[in-house]
Write a protein that holds these residues in place. Sequence first.
Motif, PDB file in Angstrom:
ATOM      1  N   ALA A 252      20.032  23.005 -15.803  1.00 15.46           N
ATOM      2  CA  ALA A 252      20.060  21.880 -14.873  1.00 15.46           C
ATOM      3  C   ALA A 252      21.406  21.793 -14.174  1.00 15.46           C
ATOM      4  O   ALA A 252      21.486  21.551 -12.958  1.00 15.46           O
ATOM      5  CB  ALA A 252      19.756  20.579 -15.620  1.00 15.46           C
ATOM      6  N   GLU A 255      21.488  24.504 -11.563  1.00 13.61           N
ATOM      7  CA  GLU A 255      20.641  24.204 -10.418  1.00 13.61           C
ATOM      8  C   GLU A 255      21.229  23.090  -9.567  1.00 13.61           C
ATOM      9  O   GLU A 255      21.158  23.137  -8.337  1.00 13.61           O
ATOM     10  CB  GLU A 255      19.233  23.808 -10.895  1.00 13.61           C
ATOM     11  N   LEU A 256      21.803  22.079 -10.206  1.00 11.30           N
ATOM     12  CA  LEU A 256      22.390  20.976  -9.438  1.00 11.30           C
ATOM     13  C   LEU A 256      23.686  21.402  -8.758  1.00 11.30           C
ATOM     14  O   LEU A 256      24.053  20.866  -7.700  1.00 11.30           O
ATOM     15  CB  LEU A 256      22.646  19.788 -10.366  1.00 11.30           C
ATOM     16  N   ARG A 294      16.390  18.995  -1.569  1.00 10.47           N
ATOM     17  CA  ARG A 294      16.215  19.897  -2.720  1.00 10.47           C
ATOM     18  C   ARG A 294      16.768  19.261  -3.990  1.00 10.47           C
ATOM     19  O   ARG A 294      16.141  19.318  -5.057  1.00 10.47           O
ATOM     20  CB  ARG A 294      16.941  21.212  -2.444  1.00 10.47           C
ATOM     21  N   ARG A 297      14.361  16.678  -5.199  1.00 10.24           N
ATOM     22  CA  ARG A 297      13.198  17.286  -5.856  1.00 10.24           C
ATOM     23  C   ARG A 297      13.554  17.731  -7.279  1.00 10.24           C
ATOM     24  O   ARG A 297      12.768  17.514  -8.220  1.00 10.24           O
ATOM     25  CB  ARG A 297      12.735  18.489  -5.024  1.00 10.24           C
ATOM     26  N   ILE A 298      14.711  18.305  -7.457  1.00  5.40           N
ATOM     27  CA  ILE A 298      15.126  18.750  -8.793  1.00  5.40           C
ATOM     28  C   ILE A 298      15.261  17.556  -9.735  1.00  5.40           C
ATOM     29  O   ILE A 298      14.765  17.568 -10.874  1.00  5.40           O
ATOM     30  CB  ILE A 298      16.446  19.530  -8.718  1.00  5.40           C
ATOM     31  N   ASP A 301      11.848  16.151 -10.656  1.00  5.69           N
ATOM     32  CA  ASP A 301      11.157  17.007 -11.628  1.00  5.69           C
ATOM     33  C   ASP A 301      11.767  16.855 -13.016  1.00  5.69           C
ATOM     34  O   ASP A 301      11.044  16.793 -14.027  1.00  5.69           O
ATOM     35  CB  ASP A 301      11.222  18.468 -11.178  1.00  5.69           C
ATOM     36  N   ARG A 415      11.244  26.253 -18.561  1.00  4.10           N
ATOM     37  CA  ARG A 415      11.910  25.451 -17.552  1.00  4.10           C
ATOM     38  C   ARG A 415      13.074  26.211 -16.930  1.00  4.10           C
ATOM     39  O   ARG A 415      13.851  26.872 -17.633  1.00  4.10           O
ATOM     40  CB  ARG A 415      12.410  24.143 -18.169  1.00  4.10           C
ATOM     41  N   PHE A 416      13.168  26.112 -15.611  1.00  2.61           N
ATOM     42  CA  PHE A 416      14.214  26.755 -14.812  1.00  2.61           C
ATOM     43  C   PHE A 416      14.111  28.272 -14.819  1.00  2.61           C
ATOM     44  O   PHE A 416      15.048  28.956 -14.415  1.00  2.61           O
ATOM     45  CB  PHE A 416      15.622  26.341 -15.297  1.00  2.61           C
ATOM     46  N   GLY A 433      12.217  24.581  -4.890  1.00  2.82           N
ATOM     47  CA  GLY A 433      12.209  24.077  -6.263  1.00  2.82           C
ATOM     48  C   GLY A 433      13.300  24.666  -7.112  1.00  2.82           C
ATOM     49  O   GLY A 433      14.213  25.325  -6.628  1.00  2.82           O
ATOM     50  N   ALA A 434      13.199  24.399  -8.393  1.00  2.00           N
ATOM     51  CA  ALA A 434      14.234  24.855  -9.327  1.00  2.00           C
ATOM     52  C   ALA A 434      13.626  25.527 -10.537  1.00  2.00           C
ATOM     53  O   ALA A 434      14.240  25.575 -11.586  1.00  2.00           O
ATOM     54  CB  ALA A 434      15.085  23.657  -9.764  1.00  2.00           C
TER      55      ALA A 434
END
Length: 473
Positions: A252, A255-256, A294, A297-298, A301, A415-416, A433-434
């Motif tokens: 996370a 991704e962030l 984006r 959205r992350i 989710d 996940r991810f 998405g992520a």
Amino acid sequence: MLDSVRIRLTLWYVSVLAFVLIAFSVGVYSLLSSALHDRVDESLRALMQITIKSLTNDEEEGQTPEGAAQSTAAELFNPEQALAIFDASGRLLAENTSSDDFYAQLPDPSLILQDEVSLYTVEDRNDDGEHHRMAVRRVTIPPLNTPYIVLATQPLERIEDELESLREILYYLVPLALLLAGIGGWFLARKSLAPVVSMSEQARRIGAKNLEQRLLVENPRDELGRLAAAFNELLSRLSAAFVQQRQFMADASHELRTPLSVMRTAADVTLEKPHREEDEYRDAIKMIGEQTRRLTRIVEDMFTLARADAGRYPLRASRFYLDELIEETARVGRVLAAQKDVTVDVAASSEFPFHGDEDLLRQMLLNLLGNAIKHTPPGGAVRLGIILARGEYLISISDTGSGIPPEARPHIFERFYRVDKARSRSETASGAGAGLGLSISLWIAEAHGGSLGLARSDGDGSTFVVALPAPAQ
């Protein structure tokens, strides 16, 4: 003190044993006392019968009542028993005493029953309260029909001595047995609970930094072994959850960081110069807007999965038709597919009623359809279909892409996880998405009592199948 399981077990064990021993002792004492007294009563009744028979024989031989009584008393002398024979008015005709010279007092003659033995326990006031058992009977002896009152006694000293000896034995034996049982129970409880103490010490040393450690299982077949095995299974689940949480946080954060880095870079570059053209500002704001979407959205989710993991995501169930939902999803998908020259077809189907959360199922289908469109090259096709088989609705989403590599298939629902990480990281377009879409889709299917799986993946494309329970007809 009672906080210790060992002490409580020992006290329970000693208490139960004390109850059993006391009940056993009282029972044995009562039975023995009853048997000894019954034996004395039978002996006195036998003496009565012999006395009556002797009186009958003496009278048949022509003796006077007084002579018959004296002859019988002399004949039946017994140092353990005393015998006295009275006439109907209570006048003593003959007697012999026992070894303790006890003389029983005749009860009121009017209270003595005819031809029935009455038994009493009397106390010798001249001999420290010694007790005697007394039997008395009124009889009529043929052939002269002479009335007699026969009285027989026997001391209870021997019985009382035996019972007293038994009481003394029980007084010492029961406490000694309880003391030995308490000591033995303490050591047995200590030995039995030693594995529990050991497990508690081992468990106390296990923390978040060493969740890989496990409790030692000495005997997996007994209760404590099964307890340790269950605790080890719990540790395994906790360890897996911690690993998943750490991985989730790391992924996370990664991704962030990407959209935030892009946004910060776009802002810094735009603000380097005091003045820029309007188009440059618009491009920078557009880029920041795309990354903001984006990022939104992350976060959404992640929030969905967090609530799902905590079991606090409410399902708003309603009745609808899955075939209509698929048609609606396909219409939305065609808008996205038109940009890539990809066609989206829906296989003809009949009505499929369902009871569930329509919004969540729509999100699941959009996730799967979006993945299929994204991995289908221009000129390809995506096909959706639904059938009823073995009490389940089977929804299939097929594409004509290049397929998923075999080494990636076991991880696609993690996940991810991304199959092509290099290309996926560069996708910063709006709504990118992520790697959470398939994870969320799997949770949605399972929340409705169904499943989601990869049915086929090869060079001709991939097919995902959602299985949902069909309502009873």
